[in-house]
Scaffold this motif. Sequence first.
Motif, PDB file in Angstrom:
ATOM      1  N   UNK A  97       0.920  -1.680   0.023  1.00  0.00           N
ATOM      2  CA  UNK A  97      -0.246  -0.118  -0.022  1.00  0.00           C
ATOM      3  C   UNK A  97       1.101   0.768  -0.061  1.00  0.00           C
ATOM      4  N   UNK A  98       0.522   2.288  -0.349  1.00  0.00           N
ATOM      5  CA  UNK A  98       0.891   3.409  -0.490  1.00  0.00           C
ATOM      6  C   UNK A  98       0.732   4.051   1.035  1.00  0.00           C
ATOM      7  N   UNK A  99       2.114   4.871   1.548  1.00  0.00           N
ATOM      8  CA  UNK A  99       2.713   5.022   2.320  1.00  0.00           C
ATOM      9  C   UNK A  99       1.462   5.929   2.994  1.00  0.00           C
ATOM     10  N   UNK A 100       1.486   6.558   3.954  1.00  0.00           N
ATOM     11  CA  UNK A 100       0.367   7.132   4.700  1.00  0.00           C
ATOM     12  C   UNK A 100       1.462   8.396   4.513  1.00  0.00           C
ATOM     13  N   UNK A 101       0.707   9.329   4.550  1.00  0.00           N
ATOM     14  CA  UNK A 101       1.107  10.966   4.895  1.00  0.00           C
ATOM     15  C   UNK A 101      -0.047  11.227   6.165  1.00  0.00           C
ATOM     16  N   UNK A 102       0.857  11.923   7.653  1.00  0.00           N
ATOM     17  CA  UNK A 102      -0.059  12.869   8.659  1.00  0.00           C
ATOM     18  C   UNK A 102       0.273  13.940   8.783  1.00  0.00           C
ATOM     19  N   UNK A 103      -1.011  14.380   9.876  1.00  0.00           N
ATOM     20  CA  UNK A 103      -0.499  15.741  10.444  1.00  0.00           C
ATOM     21  C   UNK A 103       1.075  15.733  10.327  1.00  0.00           C
ATOM     22  N   UNK A 104       1.620  17.054  10.949  1.00  0.00           N
ATOM     23  CA  UNK A 104       2.680  17.471  11.434  1.00  0.00           C
ATOM     24  C   UNK A 104       2.271  16.989  12.640  1.00  0.00           C
ATOM     25  N   UNK A 105       1.487  17.605  13.536  1.00  0.00           N
ATOM     26  CA  UNK A 105       0.862  16.983  15.138  1.00  0.00           C
ATOM     27  C   UNK A 105       1.381  15.741  15.470  1.00  0.00           C
ATOM     28  N   UNK A 106       0.456  15.028  14.157  1.00  0.00           N
ATOM     29  CA  UNK A 106       0.557  13.465  14.630  1.00  0.00           C
ATOM     30  C   UNK A 106       1.826  12.915  14.733  1.00  0.00           C
ATOM     31  N   UNK A 107       2.302  12.735  13.582  1.00  0.00           N
ATOM     32  CA  UNK A 107       3.311  12.465  13.165  1.00  0.00           C
ATOM     33  C   UNK A 107       4.597  12.623  14.326  1.00  0.00           C
ATOM     34  N   UNK A 108       4.791  13.714  15.101  1.00  0.00           N
ATOM     35  CA  UNK A 108       5.590  13.781  15.778  1.00  0.00           C
ATOM     36  C   UNK A 108       5.005  13.270  17.632  1.00  0.00           C
ATOM     37  N   UNK A 109       3.627  13.011  17.491  1.00  0.00           N
ATOM     38  CA  UNK A 109       3.530  12.195  18.414  1.00  0.00           C
ATOM     39  C   UNK A 109       3.420  10.720  18.741  1.00  0.00           C
ATOM     40  N   UNK A 110       3.562  10.249  17.339  1.00  0.00           N
ATOM     41  CA  UNK A 110       3.701   8.438  16.980  1.00  0.00           C
ATOM     42  C   UNK A 110       5.504   8.893  16.838  1.00  0.00           C
ATOM     43  N   UNK A 111       6.591   9.484  17.223  1.00  0.00           N
ATOM     44  CA  UNK A 111       8.224   9.200  17.644  1.00  0.00           C
ATOM     45  C   UNK A 111       7.918   9.269  18.711  1.00  0.00           C
ATOM     46  N   UNK A 112       6.790  10.271  19.584  1.00  0.00           N
ATOM     47  CA  UNK A 112       7.556   9.814  20.752  1.00  0.00           C
ATOM     48  C   UNK A 112       6.899   8.664  21.221  1.00  0.00           C
ATOM     49  N   UNK A 113       5.740   8.067  20.865  1.00  0.00           N
ATOM     50  CA  UNK A 113       5.489   6.454  21.271  1.00  0.00           C
ATOM     51  C   UNK A 113       6.630   5.522  20.917  1.00  0.00           C
ATOM     52  N   UNK A 114       6.880   5.250  19.391  1.00  0.00           N
ATOM     53  CA  UNK A 114       7.857   4.860  19.073  1.00  0.00           C
ATOM     54  C   UNK A 114       9.363   4.986  20.531  1.00  0.00           C
ATOM     55  N   UNK A 115       9.812   5.849  20.728  1.00  0.00           N
ATOM     56  CA  UNK A 115      10.813   6.169  21.823  1.00  0.00           C
ATOM     57  C   UNK A 115      10.485   5.187  22.779  1.00  0.00           C
ATOM     58  N   UNK A 116       8.877   4.976  23.501  1.00  0.00           N
ATOM     59  CA  UNK A 116       8.642   4.293  24.224  1.00  0.00           C
ATOM     60  C   UNK A 116       8.225   3.048  24.096  1.00  0.00           C
ATOM     61  N   UNK A 117       8.323   2.864  22.994  1.00  0.00           N
ATOM     62  CA  UNK A 117       7.847   1.179  22.920  1.00  0.00           C
ATOM     63  C   UNK A 117       9.445   0.408  22.238  1.00  0.00           C
ATOM     64  N   UNK A 118      10.295   1.545  21.999  1.00  0.00           N
ATOM     65  CA  UNK A 118      11.775   0.861  21.776  1.00  0.00           C
ATOM     66  C   UNK A 118      12.631   1.081  22.883  1.00  0.00           C
ATOM     67  N   UNK A 119      12.381   1.698  24.274  1.00  0.00           N
ATOM     68  CA  UNK A 119      13.281   2.203  25.397  1.00  0.00           C
ATOM     69  C   UNK A 119      14.755   2.592  24.463  1.00  0.00           C
ATOM     70  N   UNK A 120      13.960   3.168  23.516  1.00  0.00           N
ATOM     71  CA  UNK A 120      15.315   4.237  23.058  1.00  0.00           C
ATOM     72  C   UNK A 120      15.833   5.388  24.149  1.00  0.00           C
ATOM     73  N   UNK A 121      16.589   6.331  23.523  1.00  0.00           N
ATOM     74  CA  UNK A 121      16.788   7.560  24.817  1.00  0.00           C
ATOM     75  C   UNK A 121      15.967   8.848  24.304  1.00  0.00           C
ATOM     76  N   UNK A 122      15.657   9.827  25.070  1.00  0.00           N
ATOM     77  CA  UNK A 122      14.490  10.237  24.919  1.00  0.00           C
ATOM     78  C   UNK A 122      15.396  11.769  24.332  1.00  0.00           C
ATOM     79  N   UNK A 123      16.264  11.577  24.488  1.00  0.00           N
ATOM     80  CA  UNK A 123      16.833  13.435  23.570  1.00  0.00           C
ATOM     81  C   UNK A 123      17.752  12.784  22.574  1.00  0.00           C
ATOM     82  N   UNK A 124      17.433  11.705  21.894  1.00  0.00           N
ATOM     83  CA  UNK A 124      17.638  11.163  20.593  1.00  0.00           C
ATOM     84  C   UNK A 124      17.209  12.863  19.217  1.00  0.00           C
ATOM     85  N   UNK A 125      18.063  13.051  18.614  1.00  0.00           N
ATOM     86  CA  UNK A 125      17.515  14.049  17.530  1.00  0.00           C
ATOM     87  C   UNK A 125      16.533  14.003  16.744  1.00  0.00           C
ATOM     88  N   UNK A 126      15.700  14.799  16.374  1.00  0.00           N
ATOM     89  CA  UNK A 126      14.433  14.699  15.261  1.00  0.00           C
ATOM     90  C   UNK A 126      14.946  15.237  13.706  1.00  0.00           C
TER      91      UNK A 126
END
Length: 318
Positions: A97-126
């Motif tokens: 399927x084609x890649x979905x396109x998100x609102x900017x605020x929604x995409x940032x919220x998803x990145x924050x959720x990915x970080x919690x699931x991966x247990x990666x550093x919180x201060x990593x660059x965006x």
Amino acid sequence: MAASTRSLLRVLSRCQRQVFIPRTSSVFWSSLTPHRQQPVRSYAAAASKQVQKEKKEDPVQEKVVKEKRKIDDKDRHKPFGLTAWAPVDDVYMVRYYPKPVYETAVAIEMLKNFQKLDFSPENQPVYINLRLDMKLEKKKKVDPFVSTIHIPHPFKTDINKIVVFTENPDKARLAIENGATVAGGAELVEKILADEITADFYLAEPDIVQKLLPLKNKLRKKFPKSKRGSVGMNIPKMLALFKTGYEYMVEDIYVNTQVATLDMSKEYIVENIQAIVKDVASHKPTEFGPFIERAVVCSRTSEGLHIKIEEILQQEDK
């Protein structure tokens, strides 16, 4: 008597032949000569005049600006090589399927959720990746550029080191007072070539630029140029920009730069993205269509998410 009359008639008949035959032949040939003459070309001039009149009467065609129309994917045929435009449930193979396109605020919220699931550093660059349409008219293109801007919410605490080239002692003292690390004239060239002096930015006055040419291969993209705003007479104003300014550059047709750290608030990250997108879009005239073709945001440990930037660009146009 009869013989004499016969001879007279013969003579008269011969005279009549000599007199009348050429006249009839001349009449005959004169009747044929008009058919042998070349036709008069009286229509070409009239046709050219008619064409000229039509050209004069043609109205001036106005330039039509092509607008990017929205395409409804509801009833369209499936995309090439893929299953459909959108999946019907929440579990599906991404590559079909084609890649979905998100609102900017929604995409940032998803990145924050990915970080919690991966247990990666919180201060990593965006990061943000922008693909640009550099084409102009007549096979011309926008030259790759370097720009320095003030982002609303800086993510670096260090102040940039700046060297100011000036031959005026008063302006050198003024530069030091406004935050310059080093200020001086052509005597700094040898020290920079010997790596005794290093800096993040190099500023100069227009009069001294010719004396700095030996540094061109050493500094490369950091060499002072008026296009980048690093050459000018107002040294305090340049220092105010470059002390806390953030620099990004275009490589080929892409801009790939850091915009924030993931531990910043969602609103701050969105505002930083908006500032960079607006500055990038300002480098191409609006009459040549949109400048940014695609925008992808990601963190150091996450996948890239396509984001919508139409609203940001529409706000800029207004």
